[in-house]
Design a protein around this motif. Sequence first.
Motif, PDB file in Angstrom:
ATOM      1  N   GLU A 208       0.856  -1.175   0.000  1.00 57.91           N
ATOM      2  CA  GLU A 208       0.000   0.000   0.000  1.00 57.91           C
ATOM      3  C   GLU A 208       0.900   1.235   0.000  1.00 57.91           C
ATOM      4  OE1 GLU A 208      -3.608  -1.291   2.909  1.00 57.91           O
ATOM      5  OE2 GLU A 208      -1.600  -1.414   3.691  1.00 57.91           O
TER       6      GLU A 208
ATOM      7  N   GLN B  43      -5.434   6.900 -11.106  1.00 55.70           N
ATOM      8  CA  GLN B  43      -5.858   5.718 -10.358  1.00 55.70           C
ATOM      9  C   GLN B  43      -7.002   6.025  -9.403  1.00 55.70           C
ATOM     10  OE1 GLN B  43      -2.319   4.013  -8.558  1.00 55.70           O
ATOM     11  NE2 GLN B  43      -1.279   4.145 -10.518  1.00 55.70           N
TER      12      GLN B  43
ATOM     13  N   SER C 205     -10.154   6.445 -11.350  1.00 51.53           N
ATOM     14  CA  SER C 205     -10.681   5.126 -11.677  1.00 51.53           C
ATOM     15  C   SER C 205     -11.397   4.519 -10.475  1.00 51.53           C
ATOM     16  CB  SER C 205      -9.527   4.234 -12.132  1.00 51.53           C
ATOM     17  OG  SER C 205      -9.957   2.931 -12.298  1.00 51.53           O
ATOM     18  N   ALA C 206     -10.826   4.742  -9.278  1.00 54.45           N
ATOM     19  CA  ALA C 206     -11.443   4.204  -8.058  1.00 54.45           C
ATOM     20  C   ALA C 206     -12.813   4.823  -7.807  1.00 54.45           C
ATOM     21  CB  ALA C 206     -10.526   4.438  -6.862  1.00 54.45           C
TER      22      ALA C 206
ATOM     23  N   PHE D 158     -17.725  -8.304 -12.276  1.00 53.28           N
ATOM     24  CA  PHE D 158     -18.987  -8.945 -12.596  1.00 53.28           C
ATOM     25  C   PHE D 158     -20.147  -8.096 -12.141  1.00 53.28           C
ATOM     26  CE2 PHE D 158     -15.949 -12.229 -11.378  1.00 53.28           C
ATOM     27  CZ  PHE D 158     -15.706 -12.708 -12.647  1.00 53.28           C
TER      28      PHE D 158
ATOM     29  N   TYR E   7     -15.576 -18.078 -13.024  1.00 50.73           N
ATOM     30  CA  TYR E   7     -15.794 -16.692 -12.630  1.00 50.73           C
ATOM     31  C   TYR E   7     -15.026 -16.438 -11.343  1.00 50.73           C
ATOM     32  CZ  TYR E   7     -19.615 -15.522 -15.812  1.00 50.73           C
ATOM     33  OH  TYR E   7     -20.361 -15.232 -16.908  1.00 50.73           O
ATOM     34  N   SER E   8     -14.195 -15.451 -11.352  1.00 53.04           N
ATOM     35  CA  SER E   8     -13.444 -15.135 -10.143  1.00 53.04           C
ATOM     36  C   SER E   8     -14.373 -14.461  -9.144  1.00 53.04           C
ATOM     37  CB  SER E   8     -12.291 -14.209 -10.488  1.00 53.04           C
ATOM     38  OG  SER E   8     -11.759 -13.677  -9.310  1.00 53.04           O
TER      39      SER E   8
ATOM     40  N   ILE F 241      -9.903 -11.662  -5.810  1.00 55.78           N
ATOM     41  CA  ILE F 241      -8.536 -11.994  -5.469  1.00 55.78           C
ATOM     42  C   ILE F 241      -8.138 -10.994  -4.409  1.00 55.78           C
ATOM     43  CG2 ILE F 241      -6.156 -12.015  -6.322  1.00 55.78           C
ATOM     44  CD1 ILE F 241      -7.272 -12.722  -9.066  1.00 55.78           C
TER      45      ILE F 241
ATOM     46  N   SER G  93      -4.666   1.828  -1.253  1.00 60.44           N
ATOM     47  CA  SER G  93      -4.357   0.495  -1.781  1.00 60.44           C
ATOM     48  C   SER G  93      -4.987   0.262  -3.142  1.00 60.44           C
ATOM     49  CB  SER G  93      -4.809  -0.617  -0.837  1.00 60.44           C
ATOM     50  OG  SER G  93      -5.587  -0.131   0.168  1.00 60.44           O
TER      51      SER G  93
ATOM     52  N   TYR H 280      -7.162  -1.215  -6.081  1.00 58.21           N
ATOM     53  CA  TYR H 280      -8.596  -1.459  -6.011  1.00 58.21           C
ATOM     54  C   TYR H 280      -9.083  -1.920  -7.370  1.00 58.21           C
ATOM     55  CZ  TYR H 280     -13.485  -0.129  -4.972  1.00 58.21           C
ATOM     56  OH  TYR H 280     -14.834  -0.102  -4.775  1.00 58.21           O
TER      57      TYR H 280
ATOM     58  N   SER I  13      -9.744  -2.441 -11.146  1.00 62.94           N
ATOM     59  CA  SER I  13      -9.677  -1.463 -12.208  1.00 62.94           C
ATOM     60  C   SER I  13     -11.074  -1.132 -12.688  1.00 62.94           C
ATOM     61  CB  SER I  13      -8.838  -2.003 -13.368  1.00 62.94           C
ATOM     62  OG  SER I  13      -9.470  -3.150 -13.887  1.00 62.94           O
ATOM     63  N   TYR I  14     -11.196  -0.026 -13.399  1.00 64.95           N
ATOM     64  CA  TYR I  14     -12.448   0.306 -14.059  1.00 64.95           C
ATOM     65  C   TYR I  14     -12.143   0.417 -15.545  1.00 64.95           C
ATOM     66  CZ  TYR I  14     -16.798   2.570 -15.351  1.00 64.95           C
ATOM     67  OH  TYR I  14     -18.002   2.855 -15.940  1.00 64.95           O
ATOM     68  N   ILE I  15     -12.899  -0.294 -16.351  1.00 62.48           N
ATOM     69  CA  ILE I  15     -12.588  -0.496 -17.761  1.00 62.48           C
ATOM     70  C   ILE I  15     -11.152  -1.029 -17.807  1.00 62.48           C
ATOM     71  CG2 ILE I  15     -12.727   0.397 -20.108  1.00 62.48           C
ATOM     72  CD1 ILE I  15     -14.500   2.654 -19.031  1.00 62.48           C
ATOM     73  N   ASP I  16     -10.194  -0.249 -18.325  1.00 62.69           N
ATOM     74  CA  ASP I  16      -8.817  -0.733 -18.264  1.00 62.69           C
ATOM     75  C   ASP I  16      -7.944   0.195 -17.437  1.00 62.69           C
ATOM     76  OD1 ASP I  16      -8.930   1.388 -19.908  1.00 62.69           O
ATOM     77  OD2 ASP I  16      -7.976   0.460 -21.648  1.00 62.69           O
ATOM     78  N   MET I  17      -8.608   1.009 -16.611  1.00 62.53           N
ATOM     79  CA  MET I  17      -7.839   1.953 -15.815  1.00 62.53           C
ATOM     80  C   MET I  17      -7.607   1.367 -14.411  1.00 62.53           C
ATOM     81  SD  MET I  17      -9.753   5.530 -16.730  1.00 62.53           S
ATOM     82  CE  MET I  17     -11.316   5.082 -16.006  1.00 62.53           C
ATOM     83  N   PRO I  18      -6.365   1.109 -14.039  1.00 63.38           N
ATOM     84  CA  PRO I  18      -6.110   0.591 -12.687  1.00 63.38           C
ATOM     85  C   PRO I  18      -6.561   1.605 -11.638  1.00 63.38           C
ATOM     86  CG  PRO I  18      -4.069   1.237 -13.763  1.00 63.38           C
ATOM     87  CD  PRO I  18      -5.139   1.319 -14.803  1.00 63.38           C
ATOM     88  N   ALA I  19      -7.085   1.082 -10.533  1.00 65.07           N
ATOM     89  CA  ALA I  19      -7.638   1.981  -9.520  1.00 65.07           C
ATOM     90  C   ALA I  19      -6.892   1.855  -8.202  1.00 65.07           C
ATOM     91  CB  ALA I  19      -9.116   1.670  -9.314  1.00 65.07           C
ATOM     92  N   THR I  20      -6.774   2.957  -7.524  1.00 62.45           N
ATOM     93  CA  THR I  20      -6.205   3.003  -6.175  1.00 62.45           C
ATOM     94  C   THR I  20      -7.093   3.902  -5.354  1.00 62.45           C
ATOM     95  OG1 THR I  20      -3.987   2.782  -7.056  1.00 62.45           O
ATOM     96  CG2 THR I  20      -4.164   3.596  -4.821  1.00 62.45           C
ATOM     97  N   ARG I  21      -7.337   3.515  -4.124  1.00 60.54           N
ATOM     98  CA  ARG I  21      -8.241   4.350  -3.322  1.00 60.54           C
ATOM     99  C   ARG I  21      -7.744   4.438  -1.883  1.00 60.54           C
ATOM    100  NH1 ARG I  21     -13.141   0.393  -1.458  1.00 60.54           N
ATOM    101  NH2 ARG I  21     -11.832  -1.434  -1.203  1.00 60.54           N
TER     102      ARG I  21
END
Lengths: 523, 1100
Positions: free
Chosen positions: A34, A49, A52-53, A285, B605-606, B609, B705, B707, B709-717
């Motif tokens: 983190e 990022q 996106s979150a 999903f 289906y995952s 993770i 940390s 989080y 991704s959304y579409i293909d954008m990696p996410a951190t929150r």
Amino acid sequence: MMKMKKLFSILSIAGLIIILSGCTDWLNIKPESEIVLDDFWQNESQVNQVLSACYRSVTEGEVMNRMLVWGELRSDNVTYGRSMPTDMYKMLNVDISADNWYCKWGNFYNVINNCNNFLHFAPGVVKLDANFTESKLHSMEAEVLTLRALMYFYLVRTFEKVPWIDQPSIDDAQDYNIPQSSEDFILDKLVTDLQTALKYSRDNYETTAYTKGRITTNAVRTLLADIYLWREDYSKCIEMCNLILNDTKSGLELESGENVINKVFYQGNSKESIFELQFDDEQMFNWVARDFFGFYGNPLGQWSFPGVLVTGKYSPFNYLIGSGKESTEDLREKDFLHFPAGGDRYYVFKYAGAQRQENATTKVSTYYYRNVTANWIVYRLSEIYLMKAEALIQLSTNKEEAVSLINTVYMRSNTEEGELALMPDNYTSKLKLDELLLRERQRELMFEGKRWFDLMRLSRRVDSPAPLLSYVTKKFTGGGSGQSTKMSVMDALYLPVHTDELKANSALVQNEFYKVTGEGANN
Amino acid sequence: MTTNMKLKIVGTILFFYLLIPFVSLGQNSGTERVVRGTVYSASDGQTLPGASVIEADDKKRIISATKTDINGGYVLKIKNPENNITFSFIGFVTQSRKITNQSVINVKLVEVEHMLSGIEVKAERKVSDGNFAIPQREVSTAVQTLNSKTFEGIQVTSIDEAMQGRIAGLDIVSNSGDLGSGATMRIRGTSSINANTQPLIVVNGIPYEIQVDPSFDFAAANQEQYANMLSINPDDIEEITVLKDAASTAVWGSKGANGVLVITTKKGAQGPTRVQYSYRITGAIQPSGLNMLNGDDYSMMIKQAYFNPQQDENAANVREFMYDPTYSEYENFNNNINWVKEVTQTGMKHDHYLNISGGGARARYRVSGGFLNQTGTVIGQEMSRITSTAYLDYTVSDRIKFISELSFFYTDNDRNWTDNNYNSILNIAYRKMPNVSVFQQDLNGNNTNVYYNISRSSSLHGDQRDLRNPVALANLATNNLKNYRIRPNFKLQYDLLDPEIQTLRYSLDVSFDVNNDKVSRFLPAEVSNAPWNDGAINLADSYDSESLTVRVENGLNWQPKFNNPDHFLLTQGSFELITGSSASQGMGVTNLPSGDIVDASSQGYSTGISSSRFAYRSNAITFRAHYTYKNRYILGLTFRRDGSTKFGEKYKYGNFPGISAKWIISDESFMQSTKKWLSTLAIRPSWGITGNQPEAEYLHFSRYSPYGSYIDMPATRPTTLQLADLRWEKSTSINLGFDLGFFDDRFVFDLNLYNKRTEDLLFKNLSVPSSSGFNSVPYQNVGTMDNQGWELNFFANKAIRVKDFSVDFNFNLSNYVNTIVKLRDDILANYNADYNYTNGTYLSRIQEGNSYGSIYGFRYKGVYQYNKYIPDVQENAPVARDENGYVFTDEEGNPLPMYFAYGKSNEYKFRGGDAIYEDINHDGSIDEVDIVYLGNSNPKVNGGFGSTIRYKNFSLTAFFNFRYGNKIVNVARMNAENMYYLNNQSISVNWRWRKDGDVTEMPRALYNYGYNWLGSDRYVEDGSFLRMKYLTFNYSIPKAKLDKYKLQQVSFYLTINNLWVLTKYTGVDPEVGYGSFGVSTDNSPTPRSKDATLGVSVTF
């Protein structure tokens, strides 16, 4: 012996080094997987990022299922399917207490907090990263402001009064006991935010998935139009709708009626979509749509359509009007609902289905369900027509245009030869127009999380639950008299503040209707 | 664990192993030449093959060594003619002589004469709190030691079972009878509200901890929490010392607040090589719990439950209970299945243990290995365990000693599959409809080989319809835990000064702890009625975690020599560093095509993770002193300063002092007259401060940390709120101890009184308004709690001794009261919820000044006999009455009915057959003001006693443990008697109220209706019990008979565990742990088994 001493001195020196190194940095370690706040907000990539979150947190099941439950469950579109969670079942039957799980709003505020963090910290990055320009910042801020507004708009429509929070939550020393703000206060804020967003928002993005999955100028306009409609600020609503309808660059266009079920709801990102949350089958999903509406192998989801409303005078289809009938061969009746042979309930096919094939001679349809997850549409073009029509009806200025707008949506799904357009002469009174609009919205937007709010607008205009009740009580066996007594006042149409929330936050006040008062029987 | 990390460990281990030859082959100077010769026995002149020949320097350090060959001859390359050459052979007196310039040295060794028999050696027992051993009589703090001899021959898988009831003030409750489920341990009660309450375990001076990320969210991650102790084989344990007061635990500083268990393992002993093998076989059965209804009685009850709310026959027409042969599923619903019997079995356990030990003057070793295989009393549970230890010490010279210890542990535990929504197999078995069949039945009622699940189109309530088939679940679903743990430990001692003159000893202690867990689970479609692509089945998930801890301690012991023998001083200073890291990964996949593909890495289906990594470090400086004047005035001082990465800048360090004193009054000259019978009288006051830490790391940071991704954008929150003010939980305790010994300490009493105050109480997972975007904060310091108590121990060694017959006796008793002194208002407000007016819940309250674990609820007064009140005829009917029992009437003289929650949305009018609750305020409505205090889950007193009777080679040991005066909420019975759901019920509901006039204590059946099972004293039971914990017979074959077989020792034993329990408690097992708010709630976990063990132990 010499060796021994040497060994010992090596060991003690090693020990000493460890001791010395311990004084300063030894106890300062940072997480490996983190990033701590002090090291974050350094560059454009990190800003991206968090942006996106903000989107990602809207797609959380807990947010998604509330968007649906709050927006549709209590309306006349939904009844029991199978394996409905207890609290949902209670809410369906208007047996709502403050400990109902669906009254928890925490996950909406989680999105809001992500947005607040973005809005608080992202401007600082402009100074640190030369690549991150003011204009990039502003267009992202437009997206975030709009997402936050969308969350608040759901909260306000559902609870009426909620805490307004526009600062990030960083440490446990902050005061989190924030009281509720009035509906007007919050909506004023949202309108201001969205007008700011309109200045900087982008018209489109590099890919279709981005253009449909992220906030565009038309998405901001749509949300504003929706808010204006809720606030009964009709001329502004029309203004926004016009901007969208006249926007030639956007490429927004209604799909043909036969293609709606497949292109709009199965494939997703259709031409008519304005903003839809993006899901996929690898990581993200859409369990909620799957659980609520069903899927391959399990076509009956938790929700189904009230059978009593499919036929007869309360049905949106085959509706008797004047000398004729509305929606006699409406594609949407076959595409959005599925009555299986030998079944006892109308299944939801919208979102659950992949395609429907109709045998040309027998006219019997075969329904093919999906086993993949769907995107979730927040706004699409047909609703803009209906928003504008609703505003026009309320202003009572141009009824013909209102009917014509409704017709645009209506006619694409009534394509059978000989189908007639809706005739303005059949809908002369405002009441008839109101009803027409609601029917068309129901036919077009059923199961999209809109119906309850549509009915709420109706009741809010007259400040009485009566018009809403006239619709929703029909689905209950026995006429729903018991249910309507639990919706006898406007307060009862909003949800209570969850008990956990009241316990954690001493500044909150419970909705009057749900306050518990108890007295002894013989006092 | 990264390869990098692995390399580091391997490298370090190798480094220390390389040290051994490096040390022994150290000296190369001097000229090399060869000495040869032969070793004979002096008595018969025979040559001695295998005798050791050693060249040693003046510090007795070994320079070179060899053994004599088959003819007793040897050849030794020597380094220095100034050195000595030493000859030794077992059973002979060691000889040593100067080498000088001789090249042939023949010696004759003299046999050792066994002169020692008949001399009674009075050795002084020493007590160690980890690294600092002081004589037992000089111990000034509250500690208690349990020698492994006391539990020899008892069959236990883990030592916590062996300790149960043995130590005053140590309360151990097994979590459940499931294999490897561990126990909850508390020393001197709870001193924390919901933070960590388990004591610290120290093995051979090294804390025995596994750091797992408590925030790591995975379905099965929390089950191993307490099973820690499982990785120590009870056979390897020499003794266990329990440190109870703060003066003794202060040396463990920030981790000592919950007390410390110091475990010492067996070491090698000087002497010939000994091989000991033991084998134990155990059979275990599960004590019978509640007797449940059979299918016929059940269906009858359910039909009434459907009928009663509406008084409508149609409501009771449910196909599944109609026994209608035309119903397509008729054969599957006309059975009498005892589900509990279906899922239980006789558990078997095989336990093999082998150890080899021995050593000479220079080196001692002990190697042990154990293998255990166990099947559970619930089907589908099986556990195998391998334990192994290797101990080696090597005295390099008189001043240098090297010790290496290595332990390895592996377990493979097949457990039952459970998740958060579905309870244990046994729990399902108790609930499952008894008229439904285990296997699908054909038209003739014969079982097929397909497990039967009620169709999901059935109109039965989902609770029962979707309840999994427990037999299928136990047999088909998997939930496997594999764990291995390696703990190498290296010690080096070096006396800086000649120990003959003064002790100044430097010690270096390096230890590693590597732990690995892997959980893999699979839930097949056959266990439920859901379609194959339902997300909840055909679900595989796995979880891995690895952790590594490295600890380095540099210590210095100083024991000065005083000219005046009245003074004695022992001091120790040490510096300790700990660094560790841990990594966990979890993943899940659903919609797997069939039961053949059961791995979480398969395509499906995952379900998510997750992973977590963290590292931690701490350091500590410890100082200890033990001073004795005239052997009877004793003063102990300890001080520890701890630093930890767990806290922010302001609170990184904590200081933990301790002081204790002892006055041995009986040694005073004025006590000489009573010395004859009063052998010991001593008083020991002590005071100290210890701490408790939060379990998680990095709490003082605001963290971001990844989080997805959304579409293909990696996410951190942002994921956490920074805890700006987090600090240690601090316990200050005062202890007053007394030691009493009579008749040369044949009868020993040891009494402790204590008061412990815990400040800055850590409170876990506090709710925050969720409008902050967070639901809770992980920890905050919120208040103060007191624990007061006393403990009494009594031992009688050979209390009765007549020739070959002797009797030992021991007894312990303890009690404590805990009180919440202060708690932040918002927590009180938050946790003291308003009464929620639902069945089955008790009001939980935390109140300042009150003890923890209090239970509040209604008073149950039986069942309304009649529906309608007719004065003097039908008196027992639901009407409101005043204090004197007179019935309230309205203006027209009609009696006023009795309500539940009058005036509220859930108002209910009681009827005949409903439960009667006492209307405390006589207002005609049962509501929250009628709730009263019903008792407390803390026992008034608990303890144990036991006795060993010996006669010649026979011995008989019995041990009992007991608790008295605690209350338990019997939720298991509540669930089995409420007749509210479709769950199966206990046979006691056959006595339910059925029609007007029935006199019974059991209300009528009401499906999903009414308030017949509100939280009341009906389910609050006295949890007092007396348990015969074990009974052991032991027989050793007399030594004389063994000699001709070259055997040292052969013994047999038979142990019966848990033979009987004397209790009024109606549940299966009155030993119930403490749940939230300290209330004991019996949710019918797998009960402790009754078992019998046969064992044999052979030593060569």
